[in-house]
Design an enzyme around this catalytic site. Structure first.
Site, mmCIF file in Angstrom:
data_model
loop_
_atom_site.group_PDB
_atom_site.id
_atom_site.type_symbol
_atom_site.label_atom_id
_atom_site.label_comp_id
_atom_site.label_asym_id
_atom_site.label_seq_id
_atom_site.Cartn_x
_atom_site.Cartn_y
_atom_site.Cartn_z
ATOM 1 C CE LYS A 237 -4.223 1.611 0.516
ATOM 2 N NZ LYS A 237 -5.129 1.653 -0.631
ATOM 3 C CG ASP A 338 -6.563 -0.736 -2.554
ATOM 4 O OD1 ASP A 338 -5.561 -0.489 -1.866
ATOM 5 O OD2 ASP A 338 -6.885 -0.072 -3.541
ATOM 6 C CG ASP A 362 -3.745 -12.273 8.969
ATOM 7 O OD1 ASP A 362 -3.978 -13.487 8.805
ATOM 8 O OD2 ASP A 362 -4.117 -11.648 9.966
#
Ligand code: NAP
Length: 473
Positions: A237, A338, A362
């Protein structure tokens, strides 16, 4: 050396060289049966692994199992709160490769999670979770067979390191004060930002060494995959967190383009090389315009930077990577976190190895496991440079314990990963073949049986193991 356990009298140790295992034909492998449904799952797993090794190597190779204890079973033998006895740690350190069933998370005794403790004690920095589809497995997706990815998740840092301070705590408040009054004002790029005074605080460290060793291992894995799967995607990110997530991406590319220069090509490099191949006389500026559609709107400095990048790539790797040779290399690209969540659903067949920091990995590994049929079939491994522990990704499912009912698929597939890690590919392939055929034939445990249309009669846990062996062929 051991207080309450005895190693097998036959067998030899697995040793390590440059982070890779050197495996004798008769390795001693410690196993932790696991709590709850471990009592059902482990015997089924051991039976399948032994049968595959026997069939593949006709007695030339054999695993000597060494029973060690953790979780509730360890407390029964070693005493209250002895969830992870020294005997077990000594055995795993000594023999290097271990496999475990699910463990109850202790509710006392100062241990947060046995799995986390094992990862930290043995510096098992890569959590590896392959997610591929076995035909016949019920899935919420239309084309689950298109997804075949391996998530390489960093295991030792990021916010999972667990360094945080409670809202309102004395140290938390002191930290906020120092940040707001000293450190943030001393960093011009943060402007007038301030942390709310009533915030809890967590620390997200991402290191050069931690990022690089994870990506290094992911690239090494890509090297042994079939050509069409030789790709590593750095997930991050970095558009928001430049110095942690963005740095992970940059360090990942650095590993690819320095340590694995001959083996890797980055996505941008492949565009530059491909453009030159299509247009022999194209100038660096035209090339830059083609790889960056927004080129004309960029600042002169940014334009110069991209033109320089084009020239550097062409000068430095044209000989080794040009004229289509780059198509034979491992492709290293990166995707925003995302976006990759969307893409494993909308364009699943475009991905192979996904290298991630801890928290992104995760989420991503569970999401990918869900696409191919859920956690009951999801194997996992935690790998370091001198130790590897293979494990179930689900928990102990206590309500099903001892009923010979639960799906042993996750631990059996973790055993397949272990055999592959040991280089015993023939035995691993037999199990994958047997498992695929059993599922395709509707020979499955209750969890899959209840989702198959039309419904099938579920097999017991032990019967499922027998069905896998029957289908070795
Ligand atoms: P869980 O043990 O994973 O079980 C939750 C549900 O998942 C089960 O009731 C069952 O659903 C399904 N399930 C789990 N394992 C399955 C299998 N092998 N085959 C088919 N279905 C399976 O999660 P939990 O109940 O939250 O946790 C129980 C204990 O396990 C806790 O102490 C937890 O901390 C621990 N845990 C350990 C690990 C680990 O060792 N890696 C991981 C997670 C949790 P249905 O009943 O609907 O069929």
């Amino acid at each position: 050396m051991y207080e309450k356990i005895t190693p097998p009298t036959t067998g030899a140790k697995i040793t390590f060289k440059n982070g890779e295992p050197i495996v004798p034909d008769n390795p001693i492998i410690p196993f932790i049966r696991g709590d709850g449904t471990g009592i059902d799952i482990w015997p089924a797993t051991e039976k399948v692994l032994d049968a595959a090794v026997t069939k593949a190597y006709k007695g030339k190779r054999k695993i000597s199992w060494f029973k060690v204890y953790a979780g509730d079973e360890a407390c029964d033998l070693y005493g209250t709160y002895q969830y992870l006895p020294q005997d077990t740690l000594t055995a795993i350190k000594e023999y290097g490769v271990a496999i475990k069933g699910p463990l109850t998370t202790p509710v006392g005794g100062g241990i947060r999670s046995l799995n986390v403790a094992l990862r930290q004690i043995f510096d098992l920095y890569a959590c590896v979770r392959p997610c591929r589809y076995y035909a016949g497995t019920p899935s919420p997706h239309k084309n689950p067979e298109k997804l075949d990815v391996i998530v390489y998740r960093e295991n030792t840092e990021d916010i999972y390191l667990g360094i945080e301070w409670k809202q309102g705590s004395e140290i938390g408040n002191r930290l906020i004060k120092i940040l707001n009054e000293e450190l943030i004002p001393a960093t011009p790029e943060h402007g007038k930002k301030q942390i709310p005074l009533d915030a809890g605080i967590g620390i997200k460290p991402i290191s050069v060494s931690g990022s690089k060793r994870l990506v290094r291992r992911a690239i090494k894995h890509a090297l042994i995959l079939p050509k069409d799967k030789q790709q590593v995607t750095l997930v991050h990110k970095g558009n928001i967190m430049k110095y942690t997530e963005g740095a992970f991406r940059d360090w990942g590319y650095e590993v690819a383009t320095t340590e694995f220069r001959q083996e890797c090509v980055t996505e941008r490099e492949s565009w530059i090389l491909g453009n030159k191949e299509k247009n022999a006389n194209i100038s660096s500026e035209e090339n830059a315009r083609m790889i960056d559609p927004g080129f004309d709107a960029l600042t002169p400095e940014k334009k110069a930077q991209i033109v320089k990048e084009v020239e550097t790539v062409l000068n430095s790797i044209w000989a080794s990577h040009g004229n289509g040779k780059w198509k034979e290399k491992i492709m290293v690209n990166d995707r925003i976190a995302d976006s990759i969540f969307q893409q494993i659903q909308t364009r699943p067949d475009e991905y192979s190895i996904l290298a991630t920091m801890n928290l992104n990995g995760d989420y991503l590994s569970d999401a990918a496991a869900a696409i191919v049929g859920g956690l009951g079939m999801g194997p996992g491994a935690n790998i370091g440079d001198s130790c590897a522990v293979f494990e179930a990704t689900h928990g102990t499912a206590p309500k099903h314990a001892g009923l010979d009912k639960i799906n042993p698929g996750s631990v059996i597939l973790s055993g397949v990963m272990m055999l592959e890690y040991m280089g015993w590919q023939e035995a691993a392939d037999l199990i994958k073949k047997g498992l695929s055929a059993a599922i395709a034939n509707g020979e499955v445990t209750y969890d899959l049986a209840r989702m198959i249309e039309p419904p099938v009669k579920p097999l017991k846990c032990s019967e499922f193991a027998d069905a896998i062996i029957k289908h070795f062929g």
